[in-house]
Design an enzyme around this catalytic site. Structure first.
Site, PDB file in Angstrom:
ATOM      1  N   GLU A 154       0.881  -1.181   0.000  1.00 37.14           N
ATOM      2  CA  GLU A 154       0.000   0.000   0.000  1.00 37.14           C
ATOM      3  C   GLU A 154       0.912   1.222   0.000  1.00 37.14           C
ATOM      4  O   GLU A 154       1.416   1.618   1.050  1.00 37.14           O
ATOM      5  CB  GLU A 154      -0.911  -0.025   1.240  1.00 37.14           C
ATOM      6  N   CYS A 188      -2.377   9.380   2.406  1.00 39.15           N
ATOM      7  CA  CYS A 188      -1.860   8.836   1.151  1.00 39.15           C
ATOM      8  C   CYS A 188      -2.732   9.209  -0.039  1.00 39.15           C
ATOM      9  O   CYS A 188      -2.235   9.381  -1.138  1.00 39.15           O
ATOM     10  CB  CYS A 188      -1.716   7.323   1.265  1.00 39.15           C
TER      11      CYS A 188
HETATM   12  P1  NAD Z   1       6.989   5.305   7.767  1.00 39.14           P
HETATM   13  O1  NAD Z   1       8.221   6.156   7.895  1.00 39.14           O
HETATM   14  O2  NAD Z   1       6.137   5.086   8.948  1.00 39.14           O
HETATM   15  O3  NAD Z   1       7.467   3.920   7.138  1.00 39.14           O
HETATM   16  C1  NAD Z   1       6.554   2.871   6.980  1.00 39.14           C
HETATM   17  C2  NAD Z   1       7.133   1.610   7.562  1.00 39.14           C
HETATM   18  O4  NAD Z   1       8.280   1.237   6.817  1.00 39.14           O
HETATM   19  C3  NAD Z   1       7.550   1.773   9.011  1.00 39.14           C
HETATM   20  O5  NAD Z   1       7.038   0.714   9.772  1.00 39.14           O
HETATM   21  C4  NAD Z   1       9.063   1.771   8.949  1.00 39.14           C
HETATM   22  O6  NAD Z   1       9.646   1.179  10.080  1.00 39.14           O
HETATM   23  C5  NAD Z   1       9.351   0.961   7.704  1.00 39.14           C
HETATM   24  N1  NAD Z   1      10.596   1.368   7.072  1.00 39.14           N
HETATM   25  C6  NAD Z   1      11.003   2.630   6.837  1.00 39.14           C
HETATM   26  N2  NAD Z   1      12.199   2.626   6.202  1.00 39.14           N
HETATM   27  C7  NAD Z   1      12.537   1.320   6.022  1.00 39.14           C
HETATM   28  C8  NAD Z   1      13.628   0.643   5.419  1.00 39.14           C
HETATM   29  N3  NAD Z   1      14.652   1.302   4.875  1.00 39.14           N
HETATM   30  N4  NAD Z   1      13.614  -0.694   5.417  1.00 39.14           N
HETATM   31  C9  NAD Z   1      12.586  -1.379   5.957  1.00 39.14           C
HETATM   32  N5  NAD Z   1      11.530  -0.792   6.542  1.00 39.14           N
HETATM   33  C10 NAD Z   1      11.488   0.522   6.575  1.00 39.14           C
HETATM   34  O7  NAD Z   1       6.052   5.855   6.696  1.00 39.14           O
HETATM   35  P2  NAD Z   1       6.347   6.651   5.390  1.00 39.14           P
HETATM   36  O8  NAD Z   1       6.973   5.730   4.418  1.00 39.14           O
HETATM   37  O9  NAD Z   1       6.938   7.981   5.650  1.00 39.14           O
HETATM   38  O10 NAD Z   1       4.785   6.876   5.002  1.00 39.14           O
HETATM   39  C11 NAD Z   1       4.396   7.823   4.143  1.00 39.14           C
HETATM   40  C12 NAD Z   1       4.184   7.174   2.796  1.00 39.14           C
HETATM   41  O11 NAD Z   1       3.279   6.095   2.944  1.00 39.14           O
HETATM   42  C13 NAD Z   1       3.546   8.112   1.807  1.00 39.14           C
HETATM   43  O12 NAD Z   1       4.124   7.889   0.556  1.00 39.14           O
HETATM   44  C14 NAD Z   1       2.105   7.680   1.793  1.00 39.14           C
HETATM   45  O13 NAD Z   1       1.434   7.965   0.600  1.00 39.14           O
HETATM   46  C15 NAD Z   1       2.236   6.212   2.032  1.00 39.14           C
HETATM   47  N6  NAD Z   1       1.015   5.682   2.623  1.00 39.14           N
HETATM   48  C16 NAD Z   1       0.272   4.844   1.902  1.00 39.14           C
HETATM   49  C17 NAD Z   1      -0.914   4.366   2.408  1.00 39.14           C
HETATM   50  C18 NAD Z   1      -1.790   3.450   1.619  1.00 39.14           C
HETATM   51  O14 NAD Z   1      -2.694   2.896   2.210  1.00 39.14           O
HETATM   52  N7  NAD Z   1      -1.549   3.271   0.337  1.00 39.14           N
HETATM   53  C19 NAD Z   1      -1.315   4.749   3.695  1.00 39.14           C
HETATM   54  C20 NAD Z   1      -0.511   5.595   4.418  1.00 39.14           C
HETATM   55  C21 NAD Z   1       0.670   6.060   3.884  1.00 39.14           C
END
Ligand code: NAD
Length: 442
Positions: A154, A188
């Site tokens: 997602e 998102c």
């Molecule tokens: P975040 O920083 O919370 O990361 C998400 C998860 O990925 C966390 O649990 C984190 O520990 C893990 N993570 C981060 N870097 C990592 C790495 N290098 N290796 C392994 N795991 C890792 O969230 P974010 O990525 O900043 O979230 C924002 C993004 O998520 C935006 O692009 C948003 O559009 C997207 N998003 C999508 C949805 C959806 O349902 N499609 C919902 C919410 C957010």
């Protein structure tokens, strides 16, 4: 209100829907059979993958871990949950609360950041459900290839809005502003940028100003309804977008110490502008003038497939233009975000914005393997034996006759059987009389 609606209530409703329908969703799904299998039973059985890993994101830290958890448990999986470290208070709460109320043999919460998630991804899981950014989505998918683990990703991206000239711009502005200020735009599927014809841009901006005044009559700084940017890093990222923009038509107040950023609207944006490069994920709204709807469709199609797409128009042809000539995870016409509130619609992206989907029944489906089951008896060997050597022309022609599918006829001739059947019924009624037929049922 936002937390209640999008975090708590959202999950509660999904639990209720799942409890109400799970017995139906779980039932073996009977499938059509051909002549070769007339005497057999054929169905699709939903079975759990096994142990699923759910990696949550910070912007809705309850919803984005609990909603997939509901589907995973409903489908019969055990689950390891990794909440986002960027929302540490909720991550701690989940770690404390879930083991207290749910079966510890089935659910484990593991908290941590990138190193912990990296370690988890090195383990073998039967399914991985990841919510977060597209770049990390790639890391997750790469890790999954080691054991060929199926994934649901997602992800995010830039979700465009097209505003047509024939719309009531007051309503359009209210709806866009709501989507961009909910959770301070950290959604998102938030409207990322707007495309419209140049001659309505100024009116749209003045309507957006009116919407801000209506939403926050005491001034946005004083409002308890406006949330903050999640942390300093994200605040600085957004501030860079504002500082790097030229035509700022609306500049909301900012307070760096409080990670507070009011809505910012940038006009006359071009594709090279800083706000048009990556997903904004905050309360900054660029407006990019385009020649017409076709130009907007072309712009979208020259880029990665968005997670969501929004079209404001009263013109059926314009709406169909976007619906038929573009692709995105979801399309919502004349509103924003609301498609995610309908659990009968799958929630997910396509291409760069994700793979797989969930919510309601779709969560159950996502966490289930669809196993094909064919139950045969040991009799009927005359028919079944047709496939055994020695092969003969007669065996081949019989099997071909039994197994060959015929193309459906389209056009008037396909109605011929119904026409003949209807004529026979009409003739019978005419000959016997409707009264007599009806009285024979009494
Ligand atoms: P975040 O920083 O919370 O990361 C998400 C998860 O990925 C966390 O649990 C984190 O520990 C893990 N993570 C981060 N870097 C990592 C790495 N290098 N290796 C392994 N795991 C890792 O969230 P974010 O990525 O900043 O979230 C924002 C993004 O998520 C935006 O692009 C948003 O559009 C997207 N998003 C999508 C949805 C959806 O349902 N499609 C919902 C919410 C957010």
């Amino acid at each position: 209100m936002e937390s209640w609606l999008f975090e708590i209530d959202y999950c509660k409703n999904d639990v209720v829907e799942t409890l109400n329908n799970l017995h139906e969703w779980m039932k073996p799904e009977k499938v059509k059979k051909g002549l070769m299998n007339l005497m057999d039973k054929a169905y699709i059985q939903r079975e759990p993958f096994g142990v699923s890993l759910i990696i949550g994101a910070w912007n809705y830290p309850v919803q984005l871990t609990i909603m997939p958890l509901i589907g995973a448990l409903a489908a019969g999986n055990c689950v390891v949950i990794k909440p986002s470290e960027v929302s540490p208070a909720t991550a701690d709460a989940l770690e404390q609360v879930l083991p207290k109320y749910l079966d510890n043999d089935c659910i484990k919460v593991i908290n941590g950041g990138v190193p912990e998630t990296t370690s988890l991804l090195a383990e073998r899981f039967d399914f991985i459900f990841y919510t977060g950014s597209t770049p990390v989505g790639r890391i997750v998918m790469q890790a999954a290839t080691k054991y060929l683990t199926p994934v649901c990703l997602e992800l995010g991206g830039k979700s465009p809005v097209y505003v047509d000239r024939n719309c009531d711009l007051t309503t359009v502005a209210n709806r866009i502003l709501w989507g961009k200020t909910c959770n301070s735009g950290q959604i998102c599927i938030a409207p990322d940028y707007v495309m419209c014809q140049k001659d309505i841009q100024d009116e749209l901006v003045s309507k957006l100003k009116e919407s801000i005044a209506m939403f926050y009559p005491e001034g946005i700084e004083k409002s308890s309804d406006y949330c903050r940017i999640v942390n300093d890093r994200h605040f600085q990222r957004l501030k860079k977008l504002v500082d790097g923009s030229k035509n700022i038509a609306i500049r909301g107040p900012m307070d760096e110490k409080d990670n507070f950023m009011g809505p910012v609207v940038v006009t006359d944006v071009t594709p090279d502008d800083i706000t048009m490069q990556d997903e904004i994920f905050g309360p900054v709204l660029p407006i990019m003038p385009v020649k017409d709807a076709d130009a907007a469709v072309d712009y979208i199609n020259n880029r990665e497939k968005p997670l969501a797409m929004y079209v404001f128009s009263n013109n059926k042809e314009t709406v169909e233009n976007f619906a038929n000539n573009t692709s995105s995870g979801s399309l919502c016409v004349n509103d924003v975000l609301m498609q995610a509130g309908l659990s009968s619609l799958p929630f997910g992206g396509v291409g760069n914005s994700g793979t797989g989907n969930y919510h309601g029944k779709f969560s159950f489906e996502t966490f289930s393997h669809r196993r094909s089951v064919l139950l045969k008896g040991l009799k009927m060997e005359t028919v079944n034996g047709l496939r055994y050597p020695p092969f003969t022309d007669k065996k081949l022609s019989t099997i071909t006759w039994l197994a060959t599918k015929k193309l459906k006829k389209v056009g008037l001739s396909s109605f011929l059987p119904y026409f003949i059947f209807g004529t026979i019924i009409a003739v019978v009624i005419k000959m016997i009389g409707l009264d007599k037929i009806l009285s024979s049922f009494k």
